[in-house]
Scaffold this active site. Structure first.
Site, short mmCIF file in Angstrom:
data_model
loop_
_atom_site.label_atom_id
_atom_site.label_comp_id
_atom_site.label_asym_id
_atom_site.label_seq_id
_atom_site.Cartn_x
_atom_site.Cartn_y
_atom_site.Cartn_z
N CYS A 53 -6.12 -3.85 5.29
CA CYS A 53 -4.97 -3.67 5.97
C CYS A 53 -3.86 -4.26 5.18
O CYS A 53 -3.01 -3.57 5.07
CB CYS A 53 -4.78 -4.73 7.12
SG CYS A 53 -5.95 -4.14 8.64
N VAL A 111 -0.41 -2.13 4.42
CA VAL A 111 0.85 -2.78 5.04
C VAL A 111 1.57 -2.52 4.04
O VAL A 111 3.01 -2.20 3.97
CB VAL A 111 0.76 -3.94 5.45
CG1 VAL A 111 2.19 -4.78 5.55
CG2 VAL A 111 -0.11 -3.91 6.68
#
Ligand code: SF4
Length: 505
Positions: free
Chosen positions: A152, A156
């Site tokens: 992630c 991001v």
């Protein structure tokens, strides 16, 4: 004198000992915990229909969703290819979680590396980590291909894998012709099956070499299937047909390695030569419809190959697989396979009266949930709740259509995009005889005392179930054995002190 055993209680007994009970009481007092009566009152409320309605109205949170992260699936796709190093561009904690998840399921080491992004990479970008990481991974572990995905954090901040890989090649961190399959796998959308699909697409696109020369082998892609026995079963079935098969991503040698005194970073897997030649096969059979939509599209559109998508769990499902092989190859169904079909039917005839009319709550990945629901219907059982977290609308529609084909499918509700806490409510308000699900469902078993038949992924708390097969007619017999013997165990327990406790069932 106390024996060594009583002096040091087993883990299962440890926390019942006076010492720990005192600690727990002091902790409760320190935390100003509610009284046992209040805890009991709230617990009872969570079993009510009123609570269920609130639970199902929940929008902002997922509680025990039945899914893992996208990169976990991507690593699993990567490890099935020979000399391939799965690589996570992201934080080390994520990679440790994926590896430990697999190690707990397979009871085997799972080699995968990470470039260990930390706070500074989150601010300045993860390119430096990746350049160094690719260089180190290439030098230290000497892979022939790297299967690179993101966690992630990298997603991001928007790290671009293709351009970073290109830069790494341009500046000499890795050779210019070294294959790196890149898959963006953000875990705030999708699940492990989405990640598997993304990595498979990338590997096939990176390595596949379409030519004018076709060959007679058939590609098979099992998808995110963690039953190693299923890979052997596919090879066996193709062997009976006398047809060559290329399994695209075969992790069996890697995750079922012998203890021979030597650790090997790479064992077995689909060879890179087979992988390169896969676009020139006669056709491809895909065994997971909902898990591999992009892979199926790529093979149809870019490889211009005939693709058959089947779900070979149970009788109808295996029939689909056998017919797909026969149609793609033009070969007769071998007698040995017809015989196996008859053996499964016979085994069902021997056992159906124990399964007939029993109700089941099913939770699994979408393809497995569909397959096992159909098999339960074939066995005369009654699926009552089929709940899948990582399902799409199409899965819901098709599962409903499947249930409508059987009179005993009528009372069943289908729940896509729901979690285990939803299932807990259902099991209290509309109880069933058995749960079918992964090890996570043991908490449902504990809360509701509904017996659990373990199936799917992960299987952490029972050993070696992942070695068996669940697909094909043989897999059908294995599943039937597990289901009916769990029912019989429960029948024995229920009749322990009655004349119905019987030797023959
Ligand atoms: S959800 Fe994201 S941050 Fe969490 S473990 Fe998975 S990849 Fe890592």
């Amino acid at each position: 004198m106390a024996s060594a055993k009583t002096a040091c209680p087993d883990h299962a007994e440890l926390f019942r000992s006076e010492r720990y009970q005192e600690i727990f009481d002091r902790k409760k007092a320190y935390e100003n915990a509610h009284s046992p009566e209040e805890v009991e009152r709230v617990l009872e409320y969570t079993k009510s229909l009123e609570y269920q309605e609130k639970n199902f109205a929940r929008e902002a949170a997922a509680i025990n969703p039945l899914k893992s992260c996208q990169p976990l699936g991507a690593l699993y796709a990567g490890i099935g290819f020979a000399d391939t190093l799965p690589y996570v561009h992201g934080s080390q904690g994520c990679a440790s979680y994926f590896r430990s998840h697999f190690s707990r399921h397979f009871k085997e080491p799972f080699p995968a590396v990470s470039d260990s992004m930390t706070e500074d990479a989150a601010v300045f970008g993860g390119h430096a980590n990746m350049y160094q990481g690719l260089e180190n991974a290439h030098k230290l572990y000497k892979p022939k291909m790297i299967a690179l995905c993101t966690s992630c954090m990298a997603e991001v901040i928007g790290d671009d894998l293709s351009s970073f890989t290109k830069n790494a090649k341009d500046q000499g961190n890795i050779p210019a012709d070294f294959p790196v399959a890149c898959a963006h796998t953000p875990s705030f959308v999708g699940s492990h099956i989405t990640g598997y699909d993304a990595m498979m697409v990338s590997i096939l696109e990176t390595m596949g070499e379409k030519s004018d020369k076709t060959h007679d082998a058939i590609n098979v892609i099992l998808g995110f299937d963690t039953y190693l026995g299923n890979f052997h079963e596919i090879r066996r079935i193709f062997g009976l047909f006398g047809v060559e098969v290329t399994i695209l991503s075969d992790p069996t040698a890697m995750l079922d390695s012998p203890t021979d005194g030597e650790y090997q970073m790479y064992r077995g897997g689909t060879s890179l030569e087979e992988l390169k030649d896969a676009p020139n096969a006669k056709g491809t059979i895909i065994l997971q419809k909902y898990a591999l939509p992009k892979t199926a599209q790529l093979i149809k559109n870019k490889w211009e190959q005939e693709v058959k998508v089947v779900n070979p769990i149970g009788i109808a499902g295996t029939d689909e697989l056998i017919m797909a092989i026969a149609e793609l190859t033009g070969k007769e169904v071998p007698d040995a396979i017809t015989r196996e079909r008859g053996q499964l039917i016979d085994a069902i005839a021997d056992s159906y009266y124990w399964i007939y009319g029993k109700s089941f709550a099913i939770n699994a990945d979408p393809d497995q949930a569909y397959g096992i629901t159909r098999f339960i219907l074939e066995l005369g059982g009654e699926p009552r709740h089929v709940l899948v977290t990582n399902a799409v609308k199409k899965w819901e529609k098709e599962t409903q259509a499947l249930l409508a084909e059987f009179p005993h499918g009528e009372g069943c509700q289908v729940y896509p995009k729901k979690d285990m806490w939803h299932m807990r409510s259902l099991l209290f308000t509309d109880p069933v005889d058995f749960i079918i699900g992964s090890s996570h469902a043991k908490y449902l078993w504990r809360d509701t005392r509904t017996p659990l038949i373990r199936f799917g992924f992960p299987l952490f708390d029972r050993h070696h179930l992942h070695r068996t097969s669940t697909i094909g007619y043989q897999g059908g017999i294995n599943l039937l054995t597990t289901i009916v013997n769990t029912i019989l165990d429960e029948a024995d327990r229920a009749s322990l002190d009655s004349p119905s406790f019987d030797l023959v069932r």
